[in-house]
Design a protein around this motif. Structure first.
Motif, PDB file in Angstrom:
ATOM      1  N   GLY A 148       0.953  -1.196  -0.003  1.00 12.00           N
ATOM      2  CA  GLY A 148       0.031   0.092   0.128  1.00 12.00           C
ATOM      3  C   GLY A 148       0.797   1.193   0.035  1.00 12.00           C
ATOM      4  O   GLY A 148       0.344   2.363  -0.517  1.00 12.00           O
ATOM      5  N   ALA A 149       2.026   1.141   0.738  1.00  7.19           N
ATOM      6  CA  ALA A 149       2.838   2.367   0.746  1.00  7.19           C
ATOM      7  C   ALA A 149       3.583   2.692  -0.681  1.00  7.19           C
ATOM      8  O   ALA A 149       3.467   3.973  -1.103  1.00  7.19           O
ATOM      9  N   ARG A 150       3.866   1.437  -1.225  1.00  9.62           N
ATOM     10  CA  ARG A 150       4.416   1.794  -2.669  1.00  9.62           C
ATOM     11  C   ARG A 150       3.289   2.342  -3.788  1.00  9.62           C
ATOM     12  O   ARG A 150       3.659   3.196  -4.500  1.00  9.62           O
ATOM     13  N   GLU A 151       2.208   1.665  -3.527  1.00  4.83           N
ATOM     14  CA  GLU A 151       1.115   2.262  -4.636  1.00  4.83           C
ATOM     15  C   GLU A 151       0.758   3.714  -4.301  1.00  4.83           C
ATOM     16  O   GLU A 151       0.566   4.484  -4.994  1.00  4.83           O
ATOM     17  N   THR A 152       0.958   4.222  -2.959  1.00  2.23           N
ATOM     18  CA  THR A 152       0.599   5.658  -2.573  1.00  2.23           C
ATOM     19  C   THR A 152       1.671   6.319  -3.094  1.00  2.23           C
ATOM     20  O   THR A 152       1.483   7.542  -3.624  1.00  2.23           O
ATOM     21  N   LEU A 153       2.796   6.050  -2.866  1.00  2.00           N
ATOM     22  CA  LEU A 153       4.112   6.629  -3.354  1.00  2.00           C
ATOM     23  C   LEU A 153       3.809   6.827  -5.010  1.00  2.00           C
ATOM     24  O   LEU A 153       4.060   7.903  -5.626  1.00  2.00           O
ATOM     25  N   ALA A 154       3.425   5.848  -5.828  1.00  5.95           N
ATOM     26  CA  ALA A 154       3.168   5.863  -7.178  1.00  5.95           C
ATOM     27  C   ALA A 154       2.258   7.098  -7.510  1.00  5.95           C
ATOM     28  O   ALA A 154       2.405   7.672  -8.586  1.00  5.95           O
ATOM     29  N   LEU A 155       1.332   6.899  -6.751  1.00  8.67           N
ATOM     30  CA  LEU A 155      -0.003   8.227  -7.050  1.00  8.67           C
ATOM     31  C   LEU A 155       1.029   9.443  -6.777  1.00  8.67           C
ATOM     32  O   LEU A 155       0.592  10.277  -7.425  1.00  8.67           O
ATOM     33  N   ALA A 156       1.645   9.639  -5.586  1.00  4.52           N
ATOM     34  CA  ALA A 156       2.459  11.007  -5.290  1.00  4.52           C
ATOM     35  C   ALA A 156       3.091  11.370  -6.468  1.00  4.52           C
ATOM     36  O   ALA A 156       3.155  12.381  -7.066  1.00  4.52           O
ATOM     37  N   GLN A 157       3.766  10.438  -7.081  1.00  6.56           N
ATOM     38  CA  GLN A 157       4.610  10.710  -8.374  1.00  6.56           C
ATOM     39  C   GLN A 157       3.735  11.058  -9.478  1.00  6.56           C
ATOM     40  O   GLN A 157       4.414  11.834 -10.289  1.00  6.56           O
ATOM     41  N   ILE A 158       2.874  10.451  -9.806  1.00  9.12           N
ATOM     42  CA  ILE A 158       1.891  10.524 -10.933  1.00  9.12           C
ATOM     43  C   ILE A 158       1.442  11.939 -10.832  1.00  9.12           C
ATOM     44  O   ILE A 158       1.508  12.954 -11.974  1.00  9.12           O
ATOM     45  N   TYR A 159       0.971  12.506  -9.810  1.00 11.30           N
ATOM     46  CA  TYR A 159       0.296  13.560  -9.605  1.00 11.30           C
ATOM     47  C   TYR A 159       1.171  14.908  -8.955  1.00 11.30           C
ATOM     48  O   TYR A 159       0.972  15.942  -8.812  1.00 11.30           O
ATOM     49  N   SER A 160       2.655  14.577  -9.190  1.00 10.81           N
ATOM     50  CA  SER A 160       3.763  15.481  -8.448  1.00 10.81           C
ATOM     51  C   SER A 160       3.179  15.983  -7.210  1.00 10.81           C
ATOM     52  O   SER A 160       3.407  17.259  -6.890  1.00 10.81           O
ATOM     53  N   CYS A 161       2.770  15.199  -6.191  1.00 14.49           N
ATOM     54  CA  CYS A 161       2.393  15.928  -5.001  1.00 14.49           C
ATOM     55  C   CYS A 161       3.766  15.975  -3.918  1.00 14.49           C
ATOM     56  O   CYS A 161       4.527  14.995  -3.846  1.00 14.49           O
ATOM     57  N   ARG A 162       3.883  17.015  -3.521  1.00 15.70           N
ATOM     58  CA  ARG A 162       5.124  17.231  -2.682  1.00 15.70           C
ATOM     59  C   ARG A 162       4.750  17.384  -1.363  1.00 15.70           C
ATOM     60  O   ARG A 162       5.532  17.816  -0.262  1.00 15.70           O
ATOM     61  N   CYS A 163       3.319  17.270  -0.888  1.00 18.04           N
ATOM     62  CA  CYS A 163       2.850  17.214   0.452  1.00 18.04           C
ATOM     63  C   CYS A 163       1.707  16.205   0.745  1.00 18.04           C
ATOM     64  O   CYS A 163       1.014  15.968  -0.414  1.00 18.04           O
ATOM     65  N   ALA A 164       1.535  15.588   1.860  1.00 14.72           N
ATOM     66  CA  ALA A 164       0.559  14.724   1.902  1.00 14.72           C
ATOM     67  C   ALA A 164       0.053  15.096   3.305  1.00 14.72           C
ATOM     68  O   ALA A 164       0.750  15.280   4.165  1.00 14.72           O
ATOM     69  N   VAL A 165      -1.326  14.969   3.636  1.00 12.89           N
ATOM     70  CA  VAL A 165      -1.937  15.115   4.916  1.00 12.89           C
ATOM     71  C   VAL A 165      -2.418  13.707   5.250  1.00 12.89           C
ATOM     72  O   VAL A 165      -3.638  13.247   4.615  1.00 12.89           O
ATOM     73  N   LEU A 166      -1.752  13.134   6.201  1.00 15.26           N
ATOM     74  CA  LEU A 166      -2.333  11.683   6.728  1.00 15.26           C
ATOM     75  C   LEU A 166      -2.878  11.789   7.998  1.00 15.26           C
ATOM     76  O   LEU A 166      -2.533  12.309   8.663  1.00 15.26           O
ATOM     77  N   LYS A 167      -3.787  10.377   8.061  1.00 21.50           N
ATOM     78  CA  LYS A 167      -4.440  10.185   9.351  1.00 21.50           C
ATOM     79  C   LYS A 167      -3.425  10.019  10.620  1.00 21.50           C
ATOM     80  O   LYS A 167      -2.346   9.094  10.560  1.00 21.50           O
ATOM     81  N   GLU A 168      -3.286  10.692  11.556  1.00 25.25           N
ATOM     82  CA  GLU A 168      -2.344  10.613  12.908  1.00 25.25           C
ATOM     83  C   GLU A 168      -2.449   9.368  13.417  1.00 25.25           C
ATOM     84  O   GLU A 168      -3.551   8.692  13.613  1.00 25.25           O
ATOM     85  N   ARG A 169      -1.371   8.893  13.886  1.00 26.39           N
ATOM     86  CA  ARG A 169      -1.261   7.623  14.759  1.00 26.39           C
ATOM     87  C   ARG A 169      -1.448   6.152  13.895  1.00 26.39           C
ATOM     88  O   ARG A 169      -1.144   5.115  14.667  1.00 26.39           O
TER      89      ARG A 169
END
Length: 317
Positions: free
Chosen positions: A254-275
């Motif tokens: 899941g982490a690799r897939e999320t990174l792939a989306l970040a790279q596709i969309y050129s995301c430089r920031c992520a707001v993720l669920k705490e804890r």
């Protein structure tokens, strides 16, 4: 054969016979029988004009090479908007990116992706805002096509004829593309994808929509876990459920897939669920399932940080 060899157009009634043949051929040649469930002729006819529309890829010689069917569901139980607890108003604005097939000799030309793009352009003339589709988890080609186009897995469960399916969702895009793209944990945008099948429409996160394009992600679902699921926590480099089942591999995928989306969309920031054992940044539960916190990052947050992406929790927005 180059991409210019195919013409993408909307299907008409005279195409029904050939569409039926392509559908049957796709069923016969599918790598796994449960990947593709063929519909009947009546279904095809209804999705030329009345209940949706169909996009086709046509060769220079006029042969149909493939199709992509868009379904306009009613508000009944088959409407996939129920997966996100949509109210009737949203159910009426929901479209299903329903079925796609390409003849074997024309596979490898990215026709499914081109047909998907054409279908979404066609939808611009309709009021539908919420797009859903289903894909077998092991149908990697179709899954990659949908994820690349911005669809997000919101659930994995038995659907049509009892076959397991990823359910994917995307809100129809609006705007000029000049705003930044930010990854956001889908559960913070109201998607019911947490282990306990809950999600919260976080007010601070939603205010970001005025200034950025929010790309919802759920690493656990991307890794193949279902909703609901056993609660899990990370300890050192392993993630285990409350009953001791090791789910580290799913979290890493899941982490690799999320990174792939970040790279596709050129995301430089992520707001993720705490804890969270996947999304937590700075502090996570300590792995004893006792409610205690410890310093550390979730699996996805850790990977994104290694790639230079800023990760913050919802309270830091």
């Amino acid at each position: 054969m180059d991409e210019d060899a195919f013409k993408i157009r909307r299907a008409v009634s005279r195409d029904v016979d050939e569409l039926e043949r392509i559908m049957e051929l796709a069923k016969q040649t599918s790598e796994r029988s449960e990947w593709f469930v063929a519909d009947d002729r009546g279904w095809i006819e209804r999705h030329i004009e009345d209940q949706g529309f169909t996009m086709t890829a046509e060769t220079r010689d006029g042969e149909l090479a493939g199709f992509f069917i868009v379904d306009f569901p009613d508000e009944g139980e088959k409407n996939l908007g129920h997966e996100l607890k949509f109210e009737p108003e949203r159910l009426r604005l929901t479209a299903h990116m329903d079925s796609a097939a390409v003849k074997p000799q024309y596979r490898g030309h990215h026709l499914q992706g081109r047909l998907l793009e054409a279908a979404e352009r066609e939808l611009c003339s309709y009021p539908f805002e919420y797009l859903f589709c289903t894909v077998h988890p092991e149908n990697h080609a179709s899954l990659h096509t949908m994820l690349k186009d911005g669809y997000v897995v919101i659930a994995t469960k038995e659907k049509y004829h009892g076959y397991i399916r990823h359910i994917l969702y995307k809100k129809k895009e609006k705007g000029d593309g000049t705003r930044p793209n930010i990854l956001v944990s889908a559960c913070l945008m109201g998607v019911h994808c947490r282990y306990n099948e809950k999600g919260v429409m976080d007010e601070k996160v939603m205010r970001l929509m005025d200034r950025a394009n929010l790309i919802p992600v759920c690493p656990e679902l991307f890794g193949g876990l279902s909703t609901p699921r056993e609660p899990a926590e990370r300890r050192e480099n392993r993630v285990k459920t409350i009953n001791g089942r090791d789910v580290t591999e799913a979290y890493e995928k899941g982490a690799r897939e999320t990174l792939a989306l970040a790279q596709i969309y050129s995301c430089r920031c992520a707001v993720l669920k705490e804890r969270s054992p996947s999304c937590g940044s700075g502090m996570i539960y300590d792995g004893t399932h006792s409610g205690k916190l410890t310093e550390g990052d979730g699996v996805t947050a850790e990977l994104l940080k290694k790639e230079g992406i800023l990760v913050v929790g919802e309270s830091e927005v």
